[in-house]
Design an enzyme around this catalytic site. Structure first.
Site, PDB file in Angstrom:
ATOM      1  N   LYS A  71     -58.704 -45.552  57.242  1.00 16.14           N
ATOM      2  CA  LYS A  71     -58.727 -45.756  55.787  1.00 16.14           C
ATOM      3  C   LYS A  71     -59.136 -47.174  55.379  1.00 16.14           C
ATOM      4  CE  LYS A  71     -55.615 -42.366  53.782  1.00 16.14           C
ATOM      5  NZ  LYS A  71     -54.323 -42.182  53.090  1.00 16.14           N
ATOM      6  N   ASP A 107     -55.271 -41.400  46.382  1.00 21.61           N
ATOM      7  CA  ASP A 107     -53.839 -41.200  46.679  1.00 21.61           C
ATOM      8  C   ASP A 107     -52.946 -41.544  45.476  1.00 21.61           C
ATOM      9  OD1 ASP A 107     -53.945 -40.207  49.269  1.00 21.61           O
ATOM     10  OD2 ASP A 107     -53.923 -42.195  50.188  1.00 21.61           O
TER      11      ASP A 107
HETATM   12  P1  NAP Z   1     -47.818 -47.333  56.713  1.00 22.31           P
HETATM   13  O1  NAP Z   1     -48.929 -48.059  56.065  1.00 22.31           O
HETATM   14  O2  NAP Z   1     -47.699 -47.296  58.188  1.00 22.31           O
HETATM   15  O3  NAP Z   1     -46.440 -47.939  56.112  1.00 22.31           O
HETATM   16  C1  NAP Z   1     -45.213 -47.498  56.598  1.00 22.31           C
HETATM   17  C2  NAP Z   1     -44.081 -48.041  55.743  1.00 22.31           C
HETATM   18  O4  NAP Z   1     -42.845 -47.500  56.251  1.00 22.31           O
HETATM   19  C3  NAP Z   1     -43.942 -49.561  55.784  1.00 22.31           C
HETATM   20  O5  NAP Z   1     -43.413 -50.008  54.551  1.00 22.31           O
HETATM   21  C4  NAP Z   1     -42.912 -49.750  56.913  1.00 22.31           C
HETATM   22  O6  NAP Z   1     -42.188 -50.961  56.811  1.00 22.31           O
HETATM   23  C5  NAP Z   1     -41.987 -48.585  56.633  1.00 22.31           C
HETATM   24  N1  NAP Z   1     -41.235 -48.177  57.840  1.00 22.31           N
HETATM   25  C6  NAP Z   1     -41.681 -47.424  58.874  1.00 22.31           C
HETATM   26  N2  NAP Z   1     -40.708 -47.251  59.780  1.00 22.31           N
HETATM   27  C7  NAP Z   1     -39.611 -47.912  59.314  1.00 22.31           C
HETATM   28  C8  NAP Z   1     -38.304 -48.098  59.778  1.00 22.31           C
HETATM   29  N3  NAP Z   1     -37.906 -47.571  60.943  1.00 22.31           N
HETATM   30  N4  NAP Z   1     -37.431 -48.816  59.031  1.00 22.31           N
HETATM   31  C9  NAP Z   1     -37.821 -49.334  57.842  1.00 22.31           C
HETATM   32  N5  NAP Z   1     -39.069 -49.199  57.329  1.00 22.31           N
HETATM   33  C10 NAP Z   1     -39.950 -48.499  58.055  1.00 22.31           C
HETATM   34  O7  NAP Z   1     -47.795 -45.795  56.276  1.00 22.31           O
HETATM   35  P2  NAP Z   1     -48.317 -45.174  54.882  1.00 22.31           P
HETATM   36  O8  NAP Z   1     -49.692 -44.699  55.041  1.00 22.31           O
HETATM   37  O9  NAP Z   1     -47.989 -46.123  53.794  1.00 22.31           O
HETATM   38  O10 NAP Z   1     -47.407 -43.850  54.768  1.00 22.31           O
HETATM   39  C11 NAP Z   1     -46.033 -43.923  54.427  1.00 22.31           C
HETATM   40  C12 NAP Z   1     -45.499 -42.502  54.202  1.00 22.31           C
HETATM   41  O11 NAP Z   1     -46.151 -41.900  53.089  1.00 22.31           O
HETATM   42  C13 NAP Z   1     -45.719 -41.565  55.389  1.00 22.31           C
HETATM   43  O12 NAP Z   1     -44.560 -40.785  55.551  1.00 22.31           O
HETATM   44  C14 NAP Z   1     -46.869 -40.670  54.955  1.00 22.31           C
HETATM   45  O13 NAP Z   1     -46.804 -39.388  55.518  1.00 22.31           O
HETATM   46  C15 NAP Z   1     -46.626 -40.602  53.444  1.00 22.31           C
HETATM   47  N6  NAP Z   1     -47.849 -40.328  52.683  1.00 22.31           N
HETATM   48  C16 NAP Z   1     -47.889 -39.202  51.919  1.00 22.31           C
HETATM   49  C17 NAP Z   1     -49.020 -38.922  51.175  1.00 22.31           C
HETATM   50  C18 NAP Z   1     -49.055 -37.672  50.318  1.00 22.31           C
HETATM   51  O14 NAP Z   1     -50.155 -37.287  49.879  1.00 22.31           O
HETATM   52  N7  NAP Z   1     -47.928 -37.056  50.050  1.00 22.31           N
HETATM   53  C19 NAP Z   1     -50.138 -39.793  51.204  1.00 22.31           C
HETATM   54  C20 NAP Z   1     -50.059 -40.951  51.998  1.00 22.31           C
HETATM   55  C21 NAP Z   1     -48.905 -41.203  52.743  1.00 22.31           C
HETATM   56  P3  NAP Z   1     -42.786 -52.327  57.447  1.00 22.31           P
HETATM   57  O15 NAP Z   1     -43.782 -52.849  56.460  1.00 22.31           O
HETATM   58  O16 NAP Z   1     -41.570 -53.181  57.584  1.00 22.31           O
HETATM   59  O17 NAP Z   1     -43.403 -51.940  58.771  1.00 22.31           O
END
Ligand code: NAP
Length: 288
Positions: A71, A107
């Site tokens: 992305k 998104d």
């Molecule tokens: P990302 O860029 O990898 O970000 C992950 C986030 O989760 C960061 O803020 C990270 O904190 C936090 N995190 C992960 N593991 C953690 C833990 N053990 N303890 C505390 N914080 C934790 O991922 P993303 O693309 O933003 O996606 C995030 C979520 O949104 C996913 O579940 C994804 O499936 C969902 N999503 C859904 C849609 C939809 O259309 N419904 C679209 C996009 C994403 P740090 O910054 O501290 O690492």
């Protein structure tokens, strides 16, 4: 579905790609409206992205979706970006316009569409608490700010990412109040109480990352709790927020709307909403 010499091509670039629902949803929509288009899964390893984009361009693809892990890295291979893609620093939809590739990010718009259409929540003037500061949190925060939310509090494990997100919102949306709180800050309970919208934009709650993104104290009736996760359909966080009296919504509708917006960007036609929603529901229920 029939494929002819004139069939137009779109698809999704990612790695791995086997579990994506997008081909089913988009192809069902093409068939529904009688468009001679086909949507293909396009598995591309990170090191092959440049070659893949060149290939899609010369083969005349109308556009494509982009998912993990491309992305952000796709941006250097595109000719221009929409304003939302620039702010998000990420692209999930590419459209070929003449010989140029234009990157979009649908998104955040998908998230706000689901708020407005499915739960009647209008962000303007409201206070939002976003847990997370990754790509999804960034898209959500930008779209809420575009829709004139009154304030955003970002809670995140890593302060650097949260501070960066806060600066982005501050610099581009000066009327939106924004601040960062670490997850263990004692002020969080009162911020929860004062926020009409609470969003889990972390991956905490997914099968491979169990746990609650934030405690439930302070959450109750009058709050809308949104979990971007859609697998599982109901995370522990959403279930427990519901038990505390909050209205809840999962990430399925955001997924649906971001796809519908991409479909519209490519075809310049209104997407068949009901067909796409039904196809996604069947996939989620494991019926297809
Ligand atoms: P990302 O860029 O990898 O970000 C992950 C986030 O989760 C960061 O803020 C990270 O904190 C936090 N995190 C992960 N593991 C953690 C833990 N053990 N303890 C505390 N914080 C934790 O991922 P993303 O693309 O933003 O996606 C995030 C979520 O949104 C996913 O579940 C994804 O499936 C969902 N999503 C859904 C849609 C939809 O259309 N419904 C679209 C996009 C994403 P740090 O910054 O501290 O690492």
């Amino acid at each position: 579905m029939n494929i002819y010499g004139k069939t137009k091509l779109v698809g999704i670039v990612g790695w791995p790609i086997e579990h994506t629902f997008s081909p089913n949803i988009h192809n069902a929509a093409f068939i529904e409206v009688g468009l001679d288009w086909v949507y293909l899964p396009l598995p591309v390893l990170p090191d092959d992205l440049r070659a893949a984009v060149e290939g899609l361009k010369v083969m005349g693809f109308m556009g494509f979706n982009v998912t993990m892990p491309h992305k952000k890295t796709i941006i250097e291979h595109l000719d221009t970006l929409s304003d939302e893609a620039v702010l998000a620093d990420a692209v999930n939809t590419v459209k070929r316009e003449g010989g140029r590739l234009v990157g979009h990010n649908t998104d955040g718009r998908g998230f706000v569409e689901s708020l407005k259409k499915d739960v009647g929540f209008i962000p303007e003037g409201k206070d939002a608490l976003i847990i997370g500061a990754g790509g999804a949190a960034r898209s959500v925060a930008i779209s809420l700010a575009i829709n004139r939310v009154g304030s955003i509090t970002v809670v995140n494990r890593s302060p650097e990412r949260a501070e960066e997100l806060c600066s982005l919102i501050k610099d581009n949306f000066p009327l939106c109040e924004v601040k960062f709180l670490p997850p263990d800050d004692e002020k969080i309970v009162s911020v929860k109480k004062d926020s009409q919208l609470i969003v889990n934009a972390t991956s905490l709650g997914m099968p491979d990352n169990p746990g609650l993104p934030i405690g439930l104290d302070g959450i109750g009736a009058g709050h809308l709790v949104y979990d971007l996760i859609y697998d599982p359909v109901e995370t522990d966080f959403l279930k427990r927020a519901g038990e505390h009296g909050a209205q809840t919504i999962n990430g399925i509708k955001m997924l649906l709307y971001q796809g519908m917006i991409a479909w519209e960007i490519w075809t310049d036609m209104e997407p068949p909403a009901e067909k796409m929603a039904k196809t996604l529901s069947s996939l989620i229920e494991g019926k297809v």
